[in-house]
Design a protein around this motif. Sequence first.
Motif, PDB file in Angstrom:
ATOM      1  N   ARG A 225      36.649  43.137  41.658  1.00  0.00           N
ATOM      2  CA  ARG A 225      36.629  42.329  40.425  1.00  0.00           C
ATOM      3  C   ARG A 225      36.619  40.831  40.727  1.00  0.00           C
ATOM      4  NH1 ARG A 225      37.811  47.075  39.721  1.00  0.00           N
ATOM      5  NH2 ARG A 225      37.584  48.183  37.744  1.00  0.00           N
ATOM      6  N   THR A 226      37.304  40.449  41.790  1.00  0.00           N
ATOM      7  CA  THR A 226      37.301  39.028  42.179  1.00  0.00           C
ATOM      8  C   THR A 226      35.877  38.578  42.506  1.00  0.00           C
ATOM      9  OG1 THR A 226      39.527  39.285  43.070  1.00  0.00           O
ATOM     10  CG2 THR A 226      38.268  37.363  43.815  1.00  0.00           C
ATOM     11  N   ARG A 227      35.178  39.439  43.252  1.00  0.00           N
ATOM     12  CA  ARG A 227      33.782  39.117  43.610  1.00  0.00           C
ATOM     13  C   ARG A 227      32.890  39.120  42.379  1.00  0.00           C
ATOM     14  NH1 ARG A 227      33.501  43.355  48.457  1.00  0.00           N
ATOM     15  NH2 ARG A 227      34.111  42.027  50.204  1.00  0.00           N
ATOM     16  N   ALA A 228      33.008  40.164  41.576  1.00  0.00           N
ATOM     17  CA  ALA A 228      32.090  40.338  40.444  1.00  0.00           C
ATOM     18  C   ALA A 228      32.189  39.178  39.463  1.00  0.00           C
ATOM     19  CB  ALA A 228      32.389  41.657  39.739  1.00  0.00           C
ATOM     20  N   LEU A 229      33.417  38.626  39.307  1.00  0.00           N
ATOM     21  CA  LEU A 229      33.623  37.557  38.325  1.00  0.00           C
ATOM     22  C   LEU A 229      33.563  36.168  38.956  1.00  0.00           C
ATOM     23  CD1 LEU A 229      36.443  39.251  36.238  1.00  0.00           C
ATOM     24  CD2 LEU A 229      34.073  38.861  35.538  1.00  0.00           C
ATOM     25  N   GLY A 230      33.261  36.112  40.252  1.00  0.00           N
ATOM     26  CA  GLY A 230      33.196  34.805  40.922  1.00  0.00           C
ATOM     27  C   GLY A 230      34.545  34.113  40.948  1.00  0.00           C
ATOM     28  N   MET A 231      35.620  34.905  41.118  1.00  0.00           N
ATOM     29  CA  MET A 231      36.968  34.319  41.076  1.00  0.00           C
ATOM     30  C   MET A 231      37.543  34.061  42.470  1.00  0.00           C
ATOM     31  SD  MET A 231      38.752  36.109  37.803  1.00  0.00           S
ATOM     32  CE  MET A 231      40.329  35.453  38.304  1.00  0.00           C
ATOM     33  N   GLN A 232      36.659  33.897  43.448  1.00  0.00           N
ATOM     34  CA  GLN A 232      37.136  33.597  44.801  1.00  0.00           C
ATOM     35  C   GLN A 232      38.023  32.349  44.772  1.00  0.00           C
ATOM     36  OE1 GLN A 232      34.011  34.234  43.904  1.00  0.00           O
ATOM     37  NE2 GLN A 232      33.051  35.652  45.332  1.00  0.00           N
ATOM     38  N   GLY A 233      39.171  32.434  45.464  1.00  0.00           N
ATOM     39  CA  GLY A 233      40.094  31.291  45.529  1.00  0.00           C
ATOM     40  C   GLY A 233      41.040  31.209  44.343  1.00  0.00           C
ATOM     41  N   LYS A 234      40.954  32.161  43.403  1.00  0.00           N
ATOM     42  CA  LYS A 234      41.807  32.094  42.217  1.00  0.00           C
ATOM     43  C   LYS A 234      42.690  33.335  42.049  1.00  0.00           C
ATOM     44  CE  LYS A 234      40.031  29.995  38.555  1.00  0.00           C
ATOM     45  NZ  LYS A 234      39.125  29.765  37.401  1.00  0.00           N
ATOM     46  N   VAL A 235      42.789  34.135  43.100  1.00  0.00           N
ATOM     47  CA  VAL A 235      43.534  35.399  42.981  1.00  0.00           C
ATOM     48  C   VAL A 235      44.571  35.494  44.098  1.00  0.00           C
ATOM     49  CG1 VAL A 235      43.341  37.926  43.038  1.00  0.00           C
ATOM     50  CG2 VAL A 235      41.554  36.556  41.913  1.00  0.00           C
ATOM     51  N   ILE A 236      45.782  35.886  43.719  1.00  0.00           N
ATOM     52  CA  ILE A 236      46.836  36.157  44.698  1.00  0.00           C
ATOM     53  C   ILE A 236      47.310  37.596  44.508  1.00  0.00           C
ATOM     54  CG2 ILE A 236      49.211  35.616  45.413  1.00  0.00           C
ATOM     55  CD1 ILE A 236      48.762  32.746  44.735  1.00  0.00           C
ATOM     56  N   ALA A 248      45.131  50.795  61.140  1.00  0.00           N
ATOM     57  CA  ALA A 248      44.241  49.632  61.248  1.00  0.00           C
ATOM     58  C   ALA A 248      42.860  49.923  60.667  1.00  0.00           C
ATOM     59  CB  ALA A 248      44.119  49.198  62.704  1.00  0.00           C
ATOM     60  N   ALA A 249      42.460  51.195  60.685  1.00  0.00           N
ATOM     61  CA  ALA A 249      41.135  51.544  60.165  1.00  0.00           C
ATOM     62  C   ALA A 249      41.043  51.264  58.668  1.00  0.00           C
ATOM     63  CB  ALA A 249      40.831  53.014  60.443  1.00  0.00           C
ATOM     64  N   VAL A 250      42.192  51.292  57.988  1.00  0.00           N
ATOM     65  CA  VAL A 250      42.211  50.967  56.560  1.00  0.00           C
ATOM     66  C   VAL A 250      42.509  49.476  56.362  1.00  0.00           C
ATOM     67  CG1 VAL A 250      43.335  51.441  54.340  1.00  0.00           C
ATOM     68  CG2 VAL A 250      42.982  53.300  55.990  1.00  0.00           C
ATOM     69  N   VAL A 251      43.474  48.972  57.135  1.00  0.00           N
ATOM     70  CA  VAL A 251      43.974  47.613  56.895  1.00  0.00           C
ATOM     71  C   VAL A 251      42.965  46.546  57.348  1.00  0.00           C
ATOM     72  CG1 VAL A 251      45.787  45.961  57.500  1.00  0.00           C
ATOM     73  CG2 VAL A 251      46.387  48.332  56.978  1.00  0.00           C
ATOM     74  N   ASP A 252      42.345  46.720  58.492  1.00  0.00           N
ATOM     75  CA  ASP A 252      41.458  45.665  59.010  1.00  0.00           C
ATOM     76  C   ASP A 252      40.287  45.347  58.074  1.00  0.00           C
ATOM     77  OD1 ASP A 252      43.111  45.278  61.122  1.00  0.00           O
ATOM     78  OD2 ASP A 252      41.845  46.253  62.623  1.00  0.00           O
ATOM     79  N   PRO A 253      39.593  46.368  57.544  1.00  0.00           N
ATOM     80  CA  PRO A 253      38.514  46.030  56.591  1.00  0.00           C
ATOM     81  C   PRO A 253      39.045  45.355  55.324  1.00  0.00           C
ATOM     82  CG  PRO A 253      38.315  48.306  57.361  1.00  0.00           C
ATOM     83  CD  PRO A 253      39.633  47.809  57.857  1.00  0.00           C
ATOM     84  N   LEU A 254      40.251  45.727  54.894  1.00  0.00           N
ATOM     85  CA  LEU A 254      40.831  45.073  53.720  1.00  0.00           C
ATOM     86  C   LEU A 254      41.087  43.596  54.001  1.00  0.00           C
ATOM     87  CD1 LEU A 254      43.496  47.529  52.234  1.00  0.00           C
ATOM     88  CD2 LEU A 254      41.419  46.687  51.108  1.00  0.00           C
ATOM     89  N   ILE A 255      41.624  43.310  55.185  1.00  0.00           N
ATOM     90  CA  ILE A 255      41.905  41.910  55.538  1.00  0.00           C
ATOM     91  C   ILE A 255      40.605  41.109  55.576  1.00  0.00           C
ATOM     92  CG2 ILE A 255      42.694  40.404  57.409  1.00  0.00           C
ATOM     93  CD1 ILE A 255      44.867  42.455  58.022  1.00  0.00           C
ATOM     94  N   ALA A 256      39.570  41.696  56.158  1.00  0.00           N
ATOM     95  CA  ALA A 256      38.274  40.998  56.212  1.00  0.00           C
ATOM     96  C   ALA A 256      37.754  40.732  54.798  1.00  0.00           C
ATOM     97  CB  ALA A 256      37.268  41.825  57.019  1.00  0.00           C
ATOM     98  N   ALA A 257      37.913  41.718  53.921  1.00  0.00           N
ATOM     99  CA  ALA A 257      37.418  41.562  52.542  1.00  0.00           C
ATOM    100  C   ALA A 257      38.245  40.531  51.780  1.00  0.00           C
ATOM    101  CB  ALA A 257      37.452  42.912  51.832  1.00  0.00           C
ATOM    102  N   ILE A 263      41.055  35.714  48.672  1.00  0.00           N
ATOM    103  CA  ILE A 263      42.239  36.182  47.937  1.00  0.00           C
ATOM    104  C   ILE A 263      43.454  35.906  48.825  1.00  0.00           C
ATOM    105  CG2 ILE A 263      43.438  38.220  47.038  1.00  0.00           C
ATOM    106  CD1 ILE A 263      40.646  39.407  46.429  1.00  0.00           C
ATOM    107  N   ALA A 264      44.474  35.287  48.248  1.00  0.00           N
ATOM    108  CA  ALA A 264      45.673  34.945  49.025  1.00  0.00           C
ATOM    109  C   ALA A 264      46.712  36.065  48.912  1.00  0.00           C
ATOM    110  CB  ALA A 264      46.266  33.629  48.515  1.00  0.00           C
ATOM    111  N   ILE A 265      47.612  36.066  49.877  1.00  0.00           N
ATOM    112  CA  ILE A 265      48.693  37.057  49.907  1.00  0.00           C
ATOM    113  C   ILE A 265      50.027  36.329  49.834  1.00  0.00           C
ATOM    114  CG2 ILE A 265      49.847  38.803  51.347  1.00  0.00           C
ATOM    115  CD1 ILE A 265      47.159  39.758  50.232  1.00  0.00           C
ATOM    116  N   MET A 266      50.935  36.846  48.985  1.00  0.00           N
ATOM    117  CA  MET A 266      52.293  36.309  48.898  1.00  0.00           C
ATOM    118  C   MET A 266      53.251  37.330  49.499  1.00  0.00           C
ATOM    119  SD  MET A 266      55.548  36.021  47.705  1.00  0.00           S
ATOM    120  CE  MET A 266      55.553  37.536  46.745  1.00  0.00           C
ATOM    121  N   THR A 267      54.109  36.853  50.392  1.00  0.00           N
ATOM    122  CA  THR A 267      55.137  37.726  50.952  1.00  0.00           C
ATOM    123  C   THR A 267      56.515  37.108  50.763  1.00  0.00           C
ATOM    124  OG1 THR A 267      55.876  38.933  52.922  1.00  0.00           O
ATOM    125  CG2 THR A 267      54.971  36.739  53.293  1.00  0.00           C
TER     126      THR A 267
END
Length: 392
Positions: A225-236, A248-257, A263-267
């Motif tokens: 949805r971030t991509r489809a709506l052009g919301m890069q840089g506006k999603v956390i 890692a087979a699941v996590v690494d592609p997610l990190i790349a995407a 999209i930022a991550i809050m911890t």
Amino acid sequence: MAADLLVRNVRPLGGELTDILILAGRIAPGPAPAGVLVLDGSGRIALPGLVEAHTHLDKSLLGLSWYRNAVGPRLIDRIDNERAVRKTLPIDPRQQSERHARLAVSHGSTFIRSHVDVDTDCGVAGIAGVMATREALADVVAIDIVAFPQSGLLVRPGTVELLEQALRLGAETVGGLDPCAIDRDPKGHLDTVFGLADRFGRGVDIHLHEPGEMGAFSMELIIERTRALGMQGKVIVSHAFCLGMPDAAVVDPLIAALAEARIAIMTTATASRPVPPLMRLARAGVAVCAGSDGIRDTWGPYGNADMLERAMFVGQRYNLRRDDELAAALDVVTTGGARALGLDGYGLAPGCGGDLVLVEAETVAEAVAQRPGRRTVVKRGSVVARDGIGEV
Ligand SMILES: [Zn+2]
């Protein structure tokens, strides 16, 4: 109010002794004009104002009687308990948010993002309360409000309309919560959240506690949805515990995407759950910010709104020991937060906003590891806390 101030004898990020001049609320090159107000830093480290990227100003119990927590272990237990208890405790969002924000400022935060509950019981009362505090403290701290459907969105009819009302009132960002586990309708939940963001031209910040494959699935839908709506840089994505799973087979592609979609991550660097892999995210170029989450509320008894202490928790949770690693922990509560939240003019260079915190430490690593007290905090050129005590 933007002010002039000459901060003398400080060491920006632990570097060489220098002065920092602030004119009309912005850091300026010297020389200082005659008669400008002087603050002597006495050799302390100057850090840019700390960024509290995720807390809940509307519902802290700071200043109230101790709450005896006997809440069940599930997320839904805490959600339901809070809604019930809120009717019996004197939690006035206006009063509580000011107490909480002032505490955060005394520790050095000059920017706060607060999620604020919106539900069919309290309506937008929390939003109105935090907005009143935001106005009252406008010269002290910048507050950004997320309209947050804490009790679920589609499972509680009427909540979507209340979120719209919150956005019209002045909340900046659309919140969301566990599209599968709480709303049980990931497509419906995220289409609604992103639809509102698109219609109102706002960002999105989603609490994603869902673990493992379930969380990964929700995250894929968020990325789409971030991509489809052009919301890069506006999603956390806040928490993002699913990124802490070992596969890692699941996590690494997610990190790349996430990196590609900006999209930022809050911890919170919580000790009790899997956490997103901080250094892998940073290496991939994903902005990582940190937050206290709730401070002494019906969810939990902990917290003091100190983002330097949060940086220490980041260091401990991620096993950061070297000085360069502790500097990376500081980045999470400073530049990482600014990047995740899209803050303009953040930092200590000329042209940046005149927000800084003075900390008595030899190095940045010492500041993170020992989190010295008695900090002096400057917001847009005005001293807002001196030696750990709020001034304004
Ligand atoms: Zn939260």
